[in-house]
Design a protein around this motif. Structure first.
Motif, PDB file in Angstrom:
ATOM      1  N   GLU A  47     -16.018  -7.160 -12.250  1.00 45.75           N
ATOM      2  CA  GLU A  47     -16.477  -5.922 -11.611  1.00 45.75           C
ATOM      3  C   GLU A  47     -17.681  -6.194 -10.714  1.00 45.75           C
ATOM      4  OE1 GLU A  47     -15.166  -2.496 -14.842  1.00 45.75           O
ATOM      5  OE2 GLU A  47     -17.124  -3.487 -15.091  1.00 45.75           O
ATOM      6  N   ASP A  48     -18.638  -6.953 -11.219  1.00 44.74           N
ATOM      7  CA  ASP A  48     -19.847  -7.258 -10.447  1.00 44.74           C
ATOM      8  C   ASP A  48     -19.533  -8.032  -9.166  1.00 44.74           C
ATOM      9  OD1 ASP A  48     -21.323  -5.967 -12.384  1.00 44.74           O
ATOM     10  OD2 ASP A  48     -22.088  -7.825 -13.304  1.00 44.74           O
ATOM     11  N   SER A  49     -18.528  -8.907  -9.229  1.00 44.56           N
ATOM     12  CA  SER A  49     -18.163  -9.703  -8.052  1.00 44.56           C
ATOM     13  C   SER A  49     -17.326  -8.909  -7.053  1.00 44.56           C
ATOM     14  CB  SER A  49     -17.385 -10.954  -8.469  1.00 44.56           C
ATOM     15  OG  SER A  49     -16.068 -10.611  -8.880  1.00 44.56           O
ATOM     16  N   GLY A  50     -16.821  -7.738  -7.478  1.00 44.92           N
ATOM     17  CA  GLY A  50     -15.984  -6.925  -6.606  1.00 44.92           C
ATOM     18  C   GLY A  50     -14.496  -7.207  -6.747  1.00 44.92           C
ATOM     19  N   LEU A  51     -14.126  -8.206  -7.561  1.00 44.86           N
ATOM     20  CA  LEU A  51     -12.702  -8.487  -7.770  1.00 44.86           C
ATOM     21  C   LEU A  51     -12.021  -7.272  -8.392  1.00 44.86           C
ATOM     22  CD1 LEU A  51     -10.312 -10.406  -7.638  1.00 44.86           C
ATOM     23  CD2 LEU A  51     -11.061 -11.386  -9.817  1.00 44.86           C
ATOM     24  N   ILE A  52     -12.654  -6.660  -9.375  1.00 47.62           N
ATOM     25  CA  ILE A  52     -12.189  -5.367  -9.885  1.00 47.62           C
ATOM     26  C   ILE A  52     -12.962  -4.316  -9.097  1.00 47.62           C
ATOM     27  CG2 ILE A  52     -12.093  -3.796 -11.851  1.00 47.62           C
ATOM     28  CD1 ILE A  52     -11.888  -6.226 -13.688  1.00 47.62           C
ATOM     29  N   ALA A  53     -12.264  -3.665  -8.176  1.00 50.62           N
ATOM     30  CA  ALA A  53     -12.918  -2.709  -7.285  1.00 50.62           C
ATOM     31  C   ALA A  53     -13.260  -1.402  -7.990  1.00 50.62           C
ATOM     32  CB  ALA A  53     -12.048  -2.445  -6.064  1.00 50.62           C
ATOM     33  N   LYS A  54     -12.327  -0.892  -8.786  1.00 57.00           N
ATOM     34  CA  LYS A  54     -12.562   0.320  -9.557  1.00 57.00           C
ATOM     35  C   LYS A  54     -11.390   0.532 -10.489  1.00 57.00           C
ATOM     36  CE  LYS A  54     -10.963   3.270  -5.776  1.00 57.00           C
ATOM     37  NZ  LYS A  54     -11.280   4.440  -4.979  1.00 57.00           N
ATOM     38  N   ARG A  55     -11.581   1.429 -11.429  1.00 54.51           N
ATOM     39  CA  ARG A  55     -10.511   1.788 -12.362  1.00 54.51           C
ATOM     40  C   ARG A  55     -10.173   3.247 -12.098  1.00 54.51           C
ATOM     41  NH1 ARG A  55     -12.288  -1.010 -18.032  1.00 54.51           N
ATOM     42  NH2 ARG A  55     -13.701  -2.501 -17.104  1.00 54.51           N
ATOM     43  N   VAL A  56      -8.890   3.527 -11.972  1.00 53.84           N
ATOM     44  CA  VAL A  56      -8.458   4.864 -11.593  1.00 53.84           C
ATOM     45  C   VAL A  56      -7.309   5.337 -12.482  1.00 53.84           C
ATOM     46  CG1 VAL A  56      -9.128   4.545  -9.172  1.00 53.84           C
ATOM     47  CG2 VAL A  56      -6.800   4.004  -9.890  1.00 53.84           C
ATOM     48  N   VAL A  57      -7.007   6.612 -12.353  1.00 54.95           N
ATOM     49  CA  VAL A  57      -5.848   7.208 -13.010  1.00 54.95           C
ATOM     50  C   VAL A  57      -4.774   7.397 -11.938  1.00 54.95           C
ATOM     51  CG1 VAL A  57      -4.992   9.306 -14.119  1.00 54.95           C
ATOM     52  CG2 VAL A  57      -7.238   8.384 -14.737  1.00 54.95           C
ATOM     53  N   LEU A  58      -3.554   7.037 -12.254  1.00 55.20           N
ATOM     54  CA  LEU A  58      -2.440   7.264 -11.331  1.00 55.20           C
ATOM     55  C   LEU A  58      -1.745   8.564 -11.731  1.00 55.20           C
ATOM     56  CD1 LEU A  58      -0.936   3.660 -11.125  1.00 55.20           C
ATOM     57  CD2 LEU A  58      -2.541   4.785  -9.565  1.00 55.20           C
ATOM     58  N   VAL A  59      -1.647   9.466 -10.786  1.00 54.17           N
ATOM     59  CA  VAL A  59      -1.061  10.776 -11.027  1.00 54.17           C
ATOM     60  C   VAL A  59       0.430  10.735 -10.666  1.00 54.17           C
ATOM     61  CG1 VAL A  59      -1.123  13.207 -10.309  1.00 54.17           C
ATOM     62  CG2 VAL A  59      -3.262  11.913 -10.581  1.00 54.17           C
ATOM     63  N   ASP A  60       1.246  11.317 -11.503  1.00 60.09           N
ATOM     64  CA  ASP A  60       2.679  11.410 -11.218  1.00 60.09           C
ATOM     65  C   ASP A  60       2.870  12.370 -10.050  1.00 60.09           C
ATOM     66  OD1 ASP A  60       5.377  12.833 -11.462  1.00 60.09           O
ATOM     67  OD2 ASP A  60       5.624  11.165 -12.879  1.00 60.09           O
ATOM     68  N   ARG A  61       3.387  11.863  -8.945  1.00 64.71           N
ATOM     69  CA  ARG A  61       3.514  12.682  -7.723  1.00 64.71           C
ATOM     70  C   ARG A  61       4.440  13.879  -7.912  1.00 64.71           C
ATOM     71  NH1 ARG A  61       5.772  10.932  -3.459  1.00 64.71           N
ATOM     72  NH2 ARG A  61       6.950   9.244  -4.384  1.00 64.71           N
ATOM     73  N   ARG A  62       5.520  13.714  -8.648  1.00 69.99           N
ATOM     74  CA  ARG A  62       6.444  14.842  -8.846  1.00 69.99           C
ATOM     75  C   ARG A  62       5.780  15.958  -9.643  1.00 69.99           C
ATOM     76  NH1 ARG A  62      10.915  13.652  -6.553  1.00 69.99           N
ATOM     77  NH2 ARG A  62      11.766  11.562  -6.451  1.00 69.99           N
ATOM     78  N   ARG A  63       5.074  15.584 -10.686  1.00 69.60           N
ATOM     79  CA  ARG A  63       4.395  16.597 -11.497  1.00 69.60           C
ATOM     80  C   ARG A  63       3.230  17.229 -10.747  1.00 69.60           C
ATOM     81  NH1 ARG A  63       4.672  14.763 -17.785  1.00 69.60           N
ATOM     82  NH2 ARG A  63       6.913  14.403 -17.767  1.00 69.60           N
ATOM     83  N   ALA A  64       2.686  16.516  -9.760  1.00 67.42           N
ATOM     84  CA  ALA A  64       1.606  17.063  -8.928  1.00 67.42           C
ATOM     85  C   ALA A  64       2.170  17.818  -7.722  1.00 67.42           C
ATOM     86  CB  ALA A  64       0.685  15.943  -8.454  1.00 67.42           C
ATOM     87  N   ASN A  65       3.494  17.961  -7.669  1.00 71.39           N
ATOM     88  CA  ASN A  65       4.201  18.695  -6.617  1.00 71.39           C
ATOM     89  C   ASN A  65       4.022  18.086  -5.221  1.00 71.39           C
ATOM     90  OD1 ASN A  65       5.983  20.694  -5.779  1.00 71.39           O
ATOM     91  ND2 ASN A  65       4.304  22.040  -5.143  1.00 71.39           N
ATOM     92  N   VAL A  66       3.969  16.759  -5.161  1.00 69.57           N
ATOM     93  CA  VAL A  66       3.998  16.073  -3.864  1.00 69.57           C
ATOM     94  C   VAL A  66       5.031  14.938  -3.924  1.00 69.57           C
ATOM     95  CG1 VAL A  66       1.710  16.683  -2.986  1.00 69.57           C
ATOM     96  CG2 VAL A  66       1.936  14.744  -4.544  1.00 69.57           C
TER      97      VAL A  66
END
Length: 157
Positions: A47-66
């Protein structure tokens, strides 16, 4: 602790985190044969070196209506830094545009949009053309998502 090289354990950690960033550190450490503290230090270093840029949640596009993916190819006759910055500003606050690339070849830019349907794409299209002049805009509606991943190969580290 910043490590100069990425080793096989780091690659295993990255592979596991790309599959599920919420995996408990204890389970991850066990899987890569490290103590919890050693595993945590490796993650922190990446993380400190930037190799891990960030941690995120992936949203299901169908359930998010897109569920509709539209790829938009853009050509312009303007190739100045001012135009490029105007284009960056024009697309920055349109949430339906989830990816944007400047290209070589016949097309100057490629956008990927996610929208509920074609009518919503048309609204985004109108936003774009109201902000800037384009030589050509070509749209491609995705019929079937055959492969999608956010994981990048770690074998080149």
């Amino acid at each position: 602790m910043q490590r100069a090289e990425t080793d096989e354990r780091d690659r295993k950690i990255l592979t596991a985190l790309q599959a599920d960033a919420s995996v408990p550190i204890g389970r991850l450490a066990e899987a890569v044969h490290l103590s919890v503290s050693a595993c945590w230090r490796r993650i922190k270093a990446m993380e400190d070196s930037g190799l891990i840029a960030k941690r995120v949640v992936l949203v299901d596009r169908r359930r998010a209506n897109v569920p509709t993916t539209v790829f938009v190819g853009i050509r312009t006759s303007r190739h100045s830094m001012d135009w490029l910055e105007s284009f960056r500003r024009a697309i920055a606050d349109i949430p339906e545009i989830v990816e944007a690339y400047r290209l070589t070849g016949e097309m100057d830019y490629l956008l990927r949009l996610v929208v509920p349907d074609v009518d919503h794409y048309d609204a985004v299209y109108k936003q774009l053309i109201s902000r800037l002049d384009f030589t050509d805009i070509t749209s491609f509606i995705g019929m079937e998502e055959m492969k999608f991943t956010t994981a990048v190969p770690v074998t080149y580290l």
